[in-house]
Structures are given as structure tokens and as C-alpha cells.
Design a protein around this motif. Sequence first.
Motif, short mmCIF file in Angstrom:
data_model
loop_
_atom_site.label_atom_id
_atom_site.label_comp_id
_atom_site.label_asym_id
_atom_site.label_seq_id
_atom_site.Cartn_x
_atom_site.Cartn_y
_atom_site.Cartn_z
N SER A 54 4.06 7.55 -8.82
CA SER A 54 3.32 8.07 -7.67
C SER A 54 2.21 7.12 -7.22
O SER A 54 1.94 7.01 -6.02
N ARG A 55 1.58 6.40 -8.13
CA ARG A 55 0.52 5.46 -7.74
C ARG A 55 1.10 4.35 -6.86
O ARG A 55 0.52 3.97 -5.85
N GLU A 56 2.26 3.84 -7.24
CA GLU A 56 2.90 2.79 -6.46
C GLU A 56 3.23 3.28 -5.06
O GLU A 56 3.05 2.57 -4.07
N LEU A 57 3.72 4.53 -4.96
CA LEU A 57 4.04 5.10 -3.65
C LEU A 57 2.78 5.30 -2.80
O LEU A 57 2.78 4.98 -1.61
N THR A 58 1.73 5.85 -3.39
CA THR A 58 0.51 6.06 -2.60
C THR A 58 -0.10 4.72 -2.19
O THR A 58 -0.66 4.62 -1.11
N ASP A 59 0.03 3.70 -3.02
CA ASP A 59 -0.48 2.38 -2.66
C ASP A 59 0.31 1.77 -1.50
O ASP A 59 -0.26 1.08 -0.65
#
Length: 187
Positions: A54-59
Motif C-alpha cells: 500500500s505504501r508503494e501505491l500511495t507514493d
Amino acid sequence: MDKRSFLAVGLLGVLNSACTTTSSSRGDPAARRGSIDASVDSALSKLHTQVQGSRELTDKAKGVLVFPSVVSAGLGVGGSYGQGALRVGGRTAGYYSTTAASVGLLAGADSKAVFVLFMTQDSLDKFVASKGWTAGADASVTMAKVGASAAIDTQTAQQPIIGFALSNAGLMANLSLDGTKINKIDL
């Protein structure tokens, strides 16, 4: 208007006024913005901790709309309400409210965090330019699916708008945001 629609509209009105009254009593607009921003930070941190990828997607997202607490309640006919913020480039770009009505086998109340990731500039621009945006009508929101490896499904990651719903038990499956209305609020 049939009886169920009338009851749904009435319940949404009660939820909306209750949430508005609670928010208004918290003080000045700057304090309300600060409170929403702190809740958004906390919700994003929880998402990144609990959902691998999820962090990669939000970034990668052009914009991330976060509703830290969407409260749903009902008995047969229900509704939900929450306030949140749109983050663009890691900074708050506006404050929003979300409302939805539902009819069916409902009993009780719950709360969840809802995240809407705008993965393309076009999807973000259309959302920002809208005078009220409805998921499913103005744009399709693909709800995130987690694969067997507990990571975000790669098909999901390629969609223009991705949604997450996170309860205290974790990522919620089989949830749709269709019909959810989102409006900008002035704080």
C-alpha cells in the motif's frame, strides 16, 4: 419516493447533522483542519503497516483521498458519513465529506477508514473539478484485493482509481463504494 428511500434520506440527514454538530463544536476551522490532518496521517500509517504494497501505491498515486473514520449505522435502512482530506504530493489539497445510503440486512453501527487513490492525473483532475462526485457514476473505483502472498494484486494496481477500506480487523473484502457521494467542504 418509496418508504425505504424516505427512511434512508432521513437517516442520512440525522447522521449528517450529528457529525456536523460534533465537528462544529470542536472549535475554529484551523483546529478542525488540524484534527482531520492528524487523523489522516494516523490512518495512512495504519494502512501502510497492515497492507503490504500500500505504501508503494500511495507514493505512486497522483492524489490520495482519506476518510479516517466513516461511521455507518442502520437497522434495515442505513447510512454512513465521514470527513477527510485529499493529499496531493504529500500535502493536503482540500477537505471532503462522504455520505452513502444502504438498504438491506443491516443492524448496528461500525466505523472504517476509506482510502481512494487516484493513480492517473486525468482521474484526479476530474475528481477535483467535480461539484460532487459519486463513486460508480462519475468514475469506477476498483477495490483493492490482496493475493495469497498478502500483497496487493497486480491487476488492481493498474487501475486508474483504487479504493481501500480498513476496519479494526484489517482490510475489508467484498465492499463496494458505488453510490458513495463525496463533496468538498470549506473549513
